[in-house]
Design an enzyme around this catalytic site. Structure first.
Site, PDB file in Angstrom:
ATOM      1  N   ASP A   1       0.816  -1.039  -0.086  1.00 63.20           N
ATOM      2  CA  ASP A   1      -0.016  -0.151   0.030  1.00 63.20           C
ATOM      3  C   ASP A   1       0.894   1.390  -0.052  1.00 63.20           C
ATOM      4  OD1 ASP A   1      -2.064  -1.637   0.307  1.00 63.20           O
ATOM      5  OD2 ASP A   1      -2.849  -1.028   2.075  1.00 63.20           O
ATOM      6  N   ASP A   2       0.141   2.304  -0.438  1.00 61.78           N
ATOM      7  CA  ASP A   2       0.787   3.800  -0.307  1.00 61.78           C
ATOM      8  C   ASP A   2       1.789   4.227  -1.359  1.00 61.78           C
ATOM      9  OD1 ASP A   2      -1.049   3.694   1.858  1.00 61.78           O
ATOM     10  OD2 ASP A   2       0.539   3.641   3.475  1.00 61.78           O
TER      11      ASP A   2
ATOM     12  N   HIS B   1      -6.151   2.825  -4.156  1.00 60.01           N
ATOM     13  CA  HIS B   1      -6.165   3.199  -2.402  1.00 60.01           C
ATOM     14  C   HIS B   1      -6.257   4.668  -2.418  1.00 60.01           C
ATOM     15  CE1 HIS B   1      -5.084   2.142   1.448  1.00 60.01           C
ATOM     16  NE2 HIS B   1      -4.023   2.835   1.362  1.00 60.01           N
TER      17      HIS B   1
ATOM     18  N   HIS C   1      -5.267   9.274   0.106  1.00 58.03           N
ATOM     19  CA  HIS C   1      -5.065   8.833   1.279  1.00 58.03           C
ATOM     20  C   HIS C   1      -6.080   9.233   2.489  1.00 58.03           C
ATOM     21  CE1 HIS C   1      -3.711   5.808   4.464  1.00 58.03           C
ATOM     22  NE2 HIS C   1      -3.046   5.108   3.247  1.00 58.03           N
TER      23      HIS C   1
ATOM     24  N   TYR D   1      -6.557   3.429   5.603  1.00 54.90           N
ATOM     25  CA  TYR D   1      -6.731   2.710   6.905  1.00 54.90           C
ATOM     26  C   TYR D   1      -7.620   1.680   7.288  1.00 54.90           C
ATOM     27  CZ  TYR D   1      -5.189   7.702   6.927  1.00 54.90           C
ATOM     28  OH  TYR D   1      -4.482   8.819   6.913  1.00 54.90           O
TER      29      TYR D   1
ATOM     30  N   HIS E   1       3.612  -2.478   2.878  1.00 54.65           N
ATOM     31  CA  HIS E   1       3.614  -0.855   2.530  1.00 54.65           C
ATOM     32  C   HIS E   1       4.820  -0.564   1.653  1.00 54.65           C
ATOM     33  CE1 HIS E   1       0.820  -0.895   5.784  1.00 54.65           C
ATOM     34  NE2 HIS E   1       0.168   0.354   5.213  1.00 54.65           N
TER      35      HIS E   1
HETATM   36 NI    NI Z   1      -2.487   3.152   3.144  1.00 54.09          NI
END
Ligand code: NI
Length: 366
Positions: free
Chosen positions: A184-185, A234, A238, A275, A328
């Site tokens: 993620d991210d 995603h 965020h 989250y 991540h």
């Molecule tokens: Ni995230």
């Protein structure tokens, strides 16, 4: 308005994510490596079990002196030699959200601002914000995501795939010994190292990208897609989507899908809420855009930088048939995660698991 860190997730649910006013003038080296396990971010005890990705901060126990700056809007212009810039806390902010914005970690913010673990985050409070090596440029005005270069119609009025209504998928039962690694991210600095490790071990993974970052990194997205990895949605920046109205949620998802589609030629069919904060309305929007809502059942907590060994153990020991493993590639220094890939792959294979992408995992469970 005072916002104790223990309650900021709830506050973020009521208020739109804050805008950023900052002039990032230099970057600060993010110390890591031999760092001891993080102790400044206690595990969440909040009842919302889905929100395990970035736990809430400990509740405030000490009031802060009331010497907050009069003008929270005023950006600071530091001399170019300063290794940080200032960010003014706004309603709805959380340390996690600020860390994401500046592509750093909660730990780094705590360290840079000498925050005690039980410190609180107040609206109007000035925070020093470092900039990780991979930080994407942060606009110096209120964040208006750059408009997609094409209208959204192809996504919203075309014929997105049928997405069955149903519960969010956090694990796929009956997957025949398959598991999925998810990142993620990103895209961010560690993405290439992680891609290299995945290639070395002949593994395809699923990357839940942040649209705002992906928009600046289309070529890398295309390479990831060409290498067989799955690029998934995603959100645009965020944000905690539970705090946005339906149209805002739609834009967060649709703009990100469009960026992915432009880079890879294919709109994503899976989505993961930041989250893990989701509700039926968000799932409905995702479904209208042809995406299923995917969370995870194995949380490595790699973003707390607990040490490579701990990340490996969490992934390998936590895996079950059909597991979706959360890691991540963005949001701060992810060197530990990159170093963990090889041992994770080896450990999972030793346990007899086959590592596949999330769509492959979902298909296998049918
Ligand atoms: Ni995230």
């Amino acid at each position: 308005m005072q916002v104790a860190r223990g309650t900021t997730l709830a506050v973020a649910g009521l208020l739109t994510a804050a805008a950023v006013t900052a002039a990032v003038v230099a970057r600060r080296r993010d110390v890591d490596g031999g760092e001891p396990p993080a102790t400044t971010t206690a595990p969440s005890t909040a009842p919302r079990a889905a929100r395990t990705e970035e736990p809430a901060q400990p509740a405030a126990v000490e009031p802060r002196p009331a010497e907050k700056p009069a003008s929270p809007e005023a950006p600071s212009a530091n001399p170019a030699s300063d290794p940080w810039s200032e960010y003014t806390v706004r309603p709805g902010d959380t340390l996690s959200a600020i860390a994401h914005r500046f592509d750093t970690s909660v730990d780094a913010l705590v360290e840079l601002n000498s925050l005690a673990a039980a410190d609180r985050l107040d609206v109007g409070q000035r925070l020093r914000v470092p900039r990780a090596a991979d930080a994407v440029p942060v606009t110096a005005t209120d964040e208006q995501p750059p408009a997609p270069t094409r209208p959204l119609e192809p996504l919203v009025s075309g014929s997105p795939p049928e997405v069955p209504a149903g519960p969010v998928i956090n694990r796929v039962a009956g997957a025949g010994g398959r598991v999925a690694l998810t990142f993620d991210d990103g895209p961010a600095a560690a993405t290439d190292a992680i891609l290299g490790a995945l290639t070395q071990h002949d593994v395809r993974a699923t990357f839940f990208v942040v649209g705002r970052q992906a928009a600046r990194d289309g070529a890398r997205l295309a390479r990831m897609h060409d290498a067989g990895h799955v690029i998934a949605n995603h959100s645009w920046d965020h944000s905690d989507l539970t705090g946005l109205d339906t149209e805002q949620v739609r834009r967060q998802l649709a703009d990100t899908s469009l960026v992915i589609q432009q880079a890879t030629g294919r709109a994503p069919d899976i989505f993961r809420p930041p989250y893990g904060a989701r509700n039926e309305r968000i799932d409905d929007v995702a479904r209208q855009l042809g995406m299923r809502d995917i969370t995870w059942d194995v949380d490595t907590r790699d973003w707390t930088r607990p040490g490579t060994e701990a990340v490996v153990r969490a992934a390998v020991d936590g895996a079950r048939d059909g597991s979706i493993i959360l890691l991540h590639d963005g949001g701060g220094d992810r060197n530990q995660t990159a170093a963990a890939i090889g041992p994770i792959v080896a450990g999972l294979r030793e346990r007899g698991f086959q590592i596949v992408t999330v769509p492959e995992l979902v298909a296998a469970g049918r």
